[in-house]
Write an enzyme that holds these catalytic residues in place. Sequence first.
Site, PDB file in Angstrom:
ATOM      1  N   LYS A  87     -13.382   5.353  13.386  1.00 17.80           N
ATOM      2  CA  LYS A  87     -12.331   4.349  13.558  1.00 17.80           C
ATOM      3  C   LYS A  87     -12.850   3.021  13.032  1.00 17.80           C
ATOM      4  CE  LYS A  87      -9.337   2.087  16.868  1.00 17.80           C
ATOM      5  NZ  LYS A  87      -8.759   2.127  18.210  1.00 17.80           N
TER       6      LYS A  87
ATOM      7  N   ARG B 262      -0.941  -3.810  18.226  1.00 15.62           N
ATOM      8  CA  ARG B 262      -1.373  -4.749  19.268  1.00 15.62           C
ATOM      9  C   ARG B 262      -0.192  -5.590  19.753  1.00 15.62           C
ATOM     10  NH1 ARG B 262      -7.174  -6.199  16.347  1.00 15.62           N
ATOM     11  NH2 ARG B 262      -8.014  -4.088  16.519  1.00 15.62           N
TER      12      ARG B 262
ATOM     13  N   LYS C 158     -13.298  -6.663  16.848  1.00 12.33           N
ATOM     14  CA  LYS C 158     -13.809  -5.400  17.382  1.00 12.33           C
ATOM     15  C   LYS C 158     -14.949  -4.831  16.528  1.00 12.33           C
ATOM     16  CE  LYS C 158      -9.603  -4.177  19.936  1.00 12.33           C
ATOM     17  NZ  LYS C 158      -8.735  -3.063  20.368  1.00 12.33           N
TER      18      LYS C 158
ATOM     19  N   GLU D 170     -20.816   9.778  12.462  1.00 10.66           N
ATOM     20  CA  GLU D 170     -20.023   9.667  13.698  1.00 10.66           C
ATOM     21  C   GLU D 170     -19.287  10.978  13.999  1.00 10.66           C
ATOM     22  OE1 GLU D 170     -19.695   7.431  16.000  1.00 10.66           O
ATOM     23  OE2 GLU D 170     -20.385   5.528  15.190  1.00 10.66           O
TER      24      GLU D 170
ATOM     25  N   LYS E   5      -9.378   7.019  11.156  1.00  8.92           N
ATOM     26  CA  LYS E   5      -8.335   6.031  11.385  1.00  8.92           C
ATOM     27  C   LYS E   5      -8.766   4.684  10.848  1.00  8.92           C
ATOM     28  CE  LYS E   5      -6.048   3.812  15.238  1.00  8.92           C
ATOM     29  NZ  LYS E   5      -5.995   3.640  16.646  1.00  8.92           N
TER      30      LYS E   5
ATOM     31  N   SER F 204      -0.004   1.753  12.635  1.00  9.70           N
ATOM     32  CA  SER F 204       1.134   0.840  12.715  1.00  9.70           C
ATOM     33  C   SER F 204       1.308  -0.029  11.467  1.00  9.70           C
ATOM     34  CB  SER F 204       0.978  -0.046  13.953  1.00  9.70           C
ATOM     35  OG  SER F 204      -0.228  -0.780  13.910  1.00  9.70           O
TER      36      SER F 204
ATOM     37  N   TYR G 150       4.048   7.435  13.104  1.00 19.26           N
ATOM     38  CA  TYR G 150       5.318   6.920  13.629  1.00 19.26           C
ATOM     39  C   TYR G 150       6.494   7.451  12.804  1.00 19.26           C
ATOM     40  CZ  TYR G 150       1.853   3.966  15.816  1.00 19.26           C
ATOM     41  OH  TYR G 150       0.752   3.536  16.510  1.00 19.26           O
TER      42      TYR G 150
END
Length: 325
Positions: A196, A206, A218, A234, A249, A275, A314
Amino acid sequence: MYLQKRNRILRSCASIRSLVAETTLTSNDFIVPLFIDEGENVKTEIASMPGYYRNSLDVTIREVKELWSMGLKSVLLFVKAKDETKDNTGKEAWNKNGLMQRSIKAIKDSLPEMLVMTDVALDPYSSYGHDGIVKDGEILNDETVEALVKMSISHAEAGADFVAPSDMMDGRIGAIRKGLEENNFTKVGIMSYSAKYASCFYGPFRDALDSAPGFGDKKTYQMNYANRIEAIKEAQQDVEEGADIVMVKPALAYLDIIREVKNSVHVPVSAYNISGEYAMIKAAAKMGWIDENKAILETLTAIKRAGADLIATYFAKDAVGLLNK
Ligand code: PBG
């Protein structure tokens, strides 16, 4: 002109193009993210995600039934926590009567076959909007992992089929697996957000959950988008720790990563068509600059072609509608 090979033969009409298509989308490819809100009969359009809504649980149940009738088989739940429940421990995340726990139970009660996956991260519950517990401006790893284990067990108790840790703390997959085993949740899967990236494309999400970080960014837990080998590390580590599915992602700016991860692990790979990727297509279509339906199918096909076995998107409903045309 004499040509030994005429590649256009396989492109000459729609029938042959379908026969030789290397990638086909079906409703089995999609995971549908759902935003859930408190209240009754609430349906709030997300400003930066036109056509996508945050729904109260009653509306969500109706939506889930519709998704099932369309052949969609999994939902990924996100809830909008009330401001007064947010703190720096994230304890609302494992509240037995929390909105997430009530939602999992209500969906499984009304449609037991629908696979319910849940987002596991503290950001919607954090007064700092971070995915972990904060101390002196730092996001603590080990304390956060303990909280994520409690959160995962509480989702499992409520009936979740898969927990999906999206926080990027070290060691959380192994700890969650151990926690599930110790509590006898031997049928609960883990879909790890393994690679990610710290991405600007999460912005609209968000907005949807009011979960933007209150300070900083982040980047001390999500990955640097300059990196590729780190994604493989990972993903492999998460598989060793017990992940059933690994995720990359975002999806679109990371198609190369999806392929690399796909080639290096022996578990299903999912990709999150996030998004901001949704918002870009919506915005350009609204301006009349691209054909929305074509953009949806081209995008999702490309993500699958890159190596995604599953796509959280979505656009799932739109895509299934278009595929059935
Ligand atoms: C939170 C989480 C995020 C998304 C899924 N889970 C946002 C973030 O990490 O800030 C993004 C999904 C999207 O943009 O569609 N841990």
